[in-house]
Design a protein around this motif. Structure first.
Motif, short mmCIF file in Angstrom:
data_model
loop_
_atom_site.label_atom_id
_atom_site.label_comp_id
_atom_site.label_asym_id
_atom_site.label_seq_id
_atom_site.Cartn_x
_atom_site.Cartn_y
_atom_site.Cartn_z
N ASP A 1 39.92 97.35 63.97
CA ASP A 1 38.91 96.89 63.01
C ASP A 1 38.64 97.97 61.96
N GLU A 2 39.70 98.57 61.47
CA GLU A 2 39.59 99.61 60.45
C GLU A 2 40.58 99.32 59.33
N ASP A 3 40.19 99.74 58.13
CA ASP A 3 41.09 99.61 56.99
C ASP A 3 42.20 100.65 57.08
N ILE A 4 43.30 100.39 56.39
CA ILE A 4 44.40 101.35 56.31
C ILE A 4 44.11 102.26 55.12
N ARG A 5 43.92 103.54 55.37
CA ARG A 5 43.50 104.46 54.32
C ARG A 5 44.66 105.34 53.85
N SER A 6 44.71 105.56 52.55
CA SER A 6 45.72 106.42 51.96
C SER A 6 45.34 107.89 52.13
N GLY A 7 46.21 108.77 51.67
CA GLY A 7 45.85 110.18 51.61
C GLY A 7 44.85 110.43 50.50
N THR A 8 44.24 111.59 50.51
CA THR A 8 43.24 111.93 49.50
C THR A 8 43.93 112.37 48.21
N PHE A 9 43.38 111.91 47.07
CA PHE A 9 43.88 112.35 45.78
C PHE A 9 42.69 112.62 44.87
N ASN B 1 55.97 100.19 57.50
CA ASN B 1 55.96 99.08 58.45
C ASN B 1 54.64 98.31 58.34
N LEU B 2 54.53 97.52 57.28
CA LEU B 2 53.29 96.79 56.99
C LEU B 2 52.86 95.92 58.16
N SER B 3 53.82 95.28 58.84
CA SER B 3 53.47 94.39 59.95
C SER B 3 52.75 95.14 61.07
N ALA B 4 53.29 96.30 61.47
CA ALA B 4 52.68 97.08 62.54
C ALA B 4 51.32 97.63 62.10
N ALA B 5 51.23 98.08 60.84
CA ALA B 5 49.97 98.62 60.34
C ALA B 5 48.90 97.54 60.29
N ARG B 6 49.30 96.32 59.95
CA ARG B 6 48.36 95.20 59.92
C ARG B 6 47.83 94.90 61.31
N ILE C 1 42.46 105.17 48.78
CA ILE C 1 42.64 103.72 48.71
C ILE C 1 42.54 103.16 50.12
N ASP C 2 41.71 102.15 50.30
CA ASP C 2 41.61 101.45 51.58
C ASP C 2 42.21 100.07 51.43
N VAL C 3 43.10 99.71 52.34
CA VAL C 3 43.69 98.36 52.36
C VAL C 3 43.15 97.64 53.58
N GLY C 4 42.48 96.54 53.37
CA GLY C 4 41.86 95.77 54.44
C GLY C 4 40.51 95.25 53.99
N PRO C 5 39.88 94.39 54.74
CA PRO C 5 40.40 93.75 55.96
C PRO C 5 41.30 92.56 55.64
N TRP C 6 42.01 92.09 56.67
CA TRP C 6 42.85 90.90 56.56
C TRP C 6 42.00 89.70 56.97
N GLN C 7 41.80 88.77 56.04
CA GLN C 7 40.93 87.62 56.30
C GLN C 7 41.55 86.35 55.72
N GLU C 8 41.16 85.24 56.32
CA GLU C 8 41.65 83.95 55.84
C GLU C 8 40.81 83.50 54.65
N GLY C 9 41.48 83.12 53.57
CA GLY C 9 40.80 82.69 52.36
C GLY C 9 40.53 81.20 52.37
N LYS C 10 39.91 80.72 51.30
CA LYS C 10 39.60 79.29 51.19
C LYS C 10 40.85 78.44 51.11
N ASP C 11 41.95 79.05 50.68
CA ASP C 11 43.20 78.30 50.59
C ASP C 11 43.93 78.22 51.93
N GLY C 12 43.31 78.77 52.98
CA GLY C 12 43.92 78.75 54.30
C GLY C 12 44.95 79.84 54.53
N LYS C 13 45.20 80.67 53.52
CA LYS C 13 46.18 81.74 53.65
C LYS C 13 45.48 83.06 53.99
N GLU C 14 46.23 83.95 54.60
CA GLU C 14 45.67 85.24 54.98
C GLU C 14 45.75 86.20 53.79
#
Length: 575
Positions: free
Chosen positions: A271-279, A259-264, A288-301
Motif C-alpha cells: 500500500d505504498e507508491d513507487i518512489r523515484s530517486g531524489t533530484f 519490471n512494472l508488473s512486479a513493482a505494481r 516522483i511517486d507513481v501510485g496508487p493503482w485504482q479502477e476508474g469510472k471507465d472500468g479500467k485500472e
C-alpha cells in the motif's frame, strides 16, 4: 458684547496616483498563474490601498492567458466614517511614440467602503478595453514589463471653526480639529486654502502661529507617512511599486521502473507508491511517486503520479510538471500528461497528484523489452515573488535579471584570465584563482599555502577528470553539465567514485551529496548496485548504501542478486 463665530463645512476629493510595474509579465502569462499579483501599499486620503491583478486560471481558446481583472483594495479602515472613492486606470503605449492613445478605464460612480473595516475590501475595476484588444501595444517586450497607472480620489470632509479675537477657545473642539488636520497632508493644505483660514492669518497672527506649532507637534507624535508626501497643494500624492517575479528554474528527471508488473504487485501489497530517486530543481529536493493503482469510472485500472517536495519550504514554492512516456519501439507517439498551472507547495501541502495518469493497458504498450517503464519528467519551479515600494522621484524602475554569478565564475575558470595558481595533476597543468580557492575550500587552500614548489602545486592521488569536476564545483556550486558524457567515457562508477573521493578529501559536503545522487540515479542493475555499495562503504556514505540495499530488496531484483553474487564469486576465483 456678543461673540461672533463662523463655521464652514466643505468636502472635496483628495487625489493620489500610484504606478505599478509588473516585471516578467509574459512569464506570468505562460505559467497560467492562479494567484494574484499585488502592488505595494500606497496612501490616498490617509488610508492604505493596493492594486491586485489577476490572470485567467483557465487559458482562453488557443492557450492564451490574459489579465482577467484589476482590483483596488482598501487594506483597512479603522475610522468611524465611511470612505467614498473614485478610481481610474491608465496603461500607456509601451513604445512611447504617441501613435496610439492610452488604454483607460474610469469609474462611472463612486464606491463606498464601510467604516471600521479591519480586513481588506476589494473593488474590482475594469481592464481597459483597448488593452484587452491590443495587449502587445501596451507591454514593453524588451523589459517584459506592464505598467499600470492608478488614480484614486477619496472624498474628504472637514469643517473649520473660528472665533473672534479675544474669545476663549474650546480645547476639546480644538484638539479634534488638530487631530483631523494632521490625518493627511492634503487635509491641512485644504484647510489653509479656505477663506476663513486666510482671514484668521490676517487678523490673528499669534493664534495661527500657535495653531501651526500644535499641528506640527501632533504630526510628529502620530509618526505618520506625511513626511514623504507631496508638499504642493496642486499635486496629487504620488507613489509607485514594482512586482519582481519569482526566479524560474527548470529541470528534468528520468524515472525508470524496472519490471512494472512486479513493482505494481509490490505497491498493492505494501500500500505504498513507487518512489523515484531524489533530484533537485530550484534548490529543493523532489521525487516522483507513481501510485496508487485504482479502477476508474471507465472500468479500467489507472495509476496516479505525483510530484513530491521532500524538504519543507520556508515560504511557499510554486511548481508545474509534465510527465512523458516514450515508446521504446518507436511505433506509438509519446504519451504526456501534467499539471500546467503552477501549484503552490507549502509545509502543509507538499505534493500534487494526477489521480488518473495512465491506464495499465496503455502503460503496457510503452514497456521496454525487460518490462521496464521509463517516465520522463519536465519541471518548472518558482521561488517566492517580491513587491517593492519606492518614491516616484527616483525615475523609472530597473529590471533585475536573474543572477549569473556562477556563469561568470565558470567563464573565469575556463578562460584562465588573471589566474595565479598552477595545479599539476597527472602531468596536466590546470590553472585557477587563489581567492576563489580560499573562499570555497579551506583544505585545497592549505595545500596551495604549504606547497614547496613555487612554480606549481602538485596534487597526487587524484585523476584529471575528477579534479577538473571538483574545480568546476568550487567555482559554480554544481557538477559539470557534461557529467553524463564523462561517465560514458570512463564508466560511471569509476568516474563518479573518483569525484566522490575528491569531494570527501577536500571536504566539499554539497559536492559529496551530488555525487551520491549521481551514483544512485545510475543504478539500473544488480551489478551497478553492488559497485555503488562498494564505493559507499569506501567513502562512508550510509545514505547511498541504504538506497542500494532498498533497490536490491525489490521483488523483481532480489531474485537476481544471488545469481549475480555467484557469478562475481566465480569470476574472482577464475581470474
Amino acid at each position: 458684547m456678543a461673540q461672533k463665530t463662523t463655521s464652514t463645512h466643505r468636502s472635496a476629493f483628495v487625489q493620489a496616483t500610484h504606478r505599478f510595474d509588473i516585471l516578467g509579465y509574459s512569464t506570468l502569462k505562460s505559467l497560467g498563474v492562479r494567484t494574484a499579483v499585488r502592488s505595494g501599499s500606497f496612501h490616498a486620503g490617509g488610508l492604505p490601498w493596493a492594486l491586485v491583478c489577476c490572470f485567467d486560471e483557465i487559458p482562453k481558446p488557443g492557450g492564451v492567458v490574459q489579465l482577467a481583472s484589476i482590483s483596488l483594495e482598501l487594506s483597512k479602515n479603522e475610522t468611524r466614517v465611511q470612505v467614498v472613492a473614485m478610481a481610474g486606470l491608465r496603461i500607456d503605449e509601451a513604445a512611447g511614440t504617441g501613435q496610439f492613445p492610452a488604454a483607460v478605464w474610469q469609474s462611472a460612480r463612486a464606491k463606498t467602503f464601510g467604516a471600521w473595516q479591519r480586513d481588506a475590501v476589494a473593488w474590482e475595476l475594469g481592464v481597459p478595453a483597448a488593452f484587452r484588444d491590443q495587449e502587445a501595444r501596451y507591454v514593453d517586450a524588451d523589459a517584459d514589463r506592464l505598467t499600470i497607472h492608478c488614480t484614486v480620489d477619496v472624498l474628504q470632509k472637514y469643517s473649520a471653526a473660528a472665533a473672534a479675537h479675544g474669545r476663549p477657545s474650546c480645547r476639546q473642539l480644538e484638539a479634534s480639529c488638530i487631530e483631523f488636520m494632521t490625518s493627511n497632508p492634503d487635509v491641512y493644505e485644504a484647510v489653509e486654502a479656505t477663506l476663513e483660514y486666510k482671514e484668521l492669518e490676517k487678523d490673528c497672527g499669534p493664534f495661527i502661529n500657535e495653531l501651526t506649532k500644535k499641528v506640527a507637534r501632533r504630526a510628529l507624535a502620530r509618526n505618520s507617512h506625511s513626511s514623504s508626501s507631496s508638499t504642493s497643494s496642486s499635486s496629487p500624492h504620488k507613489s509607485k511599486s514594482t512586482y519582481n517575479p519569482y526566479a524560474l528554474f527548470r529541470g528534468t528527471h528520468e524515472f525508470i521502473i524496472r519490471n512494472l508488473s512486479a513493482a505494481r504487485q509490490t505497491s498493492h501489497v505494501d500500500d505504498e507508491d513507487i518512489r523515484s530517486g531524489t533530484f533537485q530543481v530550484g534548490g529543493y529536493d523532489w521525487a516522483i511517486d507513481v501510485g496508487p493503482w485504482q479502477e476508474g469510472k471507465d472500468g479500467k485500472e489507472h495509476v496516479g503520479i505525483s510530484l513530491v517536495l521532500l524538504n519543507a519550504p520556508v515560504a511557499s514554492v510554486k511548481a508545474s510538471a509534465c510527465f512523458r512516456i516514450d515508446d521504446p519501439k518507436g511505433k506509438s507517439p509519446a504519451f504526456s500528461h501534467g499539471f500546467g498551472p503552477m501549484c503552490v507547495y507549502t509545509k502543509a501541502e507538499q505534493f500534487y497528484r494526477i489521480q488518473q495518469f495512465i491506464t495499465l493497458e496503455s502503460a503496457t504498450e510503452y514497456l521496454g523489452h525487460d518490462g521496464s517503464l521509463a517516465i520522463h519528467g519536465e519541471f518548472k519551479v518558482a521561488t517566492v515573488s517580491l513587491t517593492s515600494t519606492a518614491n516616484t522621484n527616483v525615475g523609472a524602475p530597473v529590471a533585475v535579471p536573474p543572477t549569473d554569478l556562477a556563469w561568470h565564475l565558470e567563464q573565469l575558470l575556463v578562460s584562465e584570465q588573471e589566474s595565479d595558481i598552477k595545479f599539476l595533476v597527472e602531468q596536466s597543468e590546470i590553472r585557477a584563482h587563489s581567492l576563489v580557492i580560499a573562499a570555497r575550500s579551506s583544505v585545497l587552500h592549505k595545500a596551495v599555502a604549504f606547497a614547496t614548489d613555487t612554480d606549481h602545486v602538485r596534487i597526487d592521488n587524484i585523476n584529471t577528470i575528477a579534479f577538473k569536476a571538483m574545480l568546476h564545483f568550487i567555482y559554480t556550486d554544481e557538477l559539470p553539465l557534461n557529467t553524463d558524457l564523462v561517465l560514458h567515457a570512463g564508466g560511471f562508477v569509476t568516474v563518479a567514485g573518483d569525484m566522490l573521493a575528491a569531494a570527501c578529501r577536500f571536504r566539499l559536503e554539497r559536492m559529496k551529496r551530488l555525487c551520491m545522487n549521481l551514483l544512485a540515479e545510475k543504478v539500473r542493475t544488480v551489478s551497478d548496485a553492488l559497485a555503488a555499495v562498494k564505493v559507499a562503504r569506501r567513502h562512508n556514505c550510509p545514505e547511498l548504501e541504504e538506497y542500494c540495499r532498498r533497490y536490491m530488496s525489490l521483488p523483481h531484483v532480489s531474485n537476481k542478486v544471488t545469481e549475480t553474487c555467484i557469478s562475481l564469486f566465480l569470476e574472482s576465483q577464475l581470474a
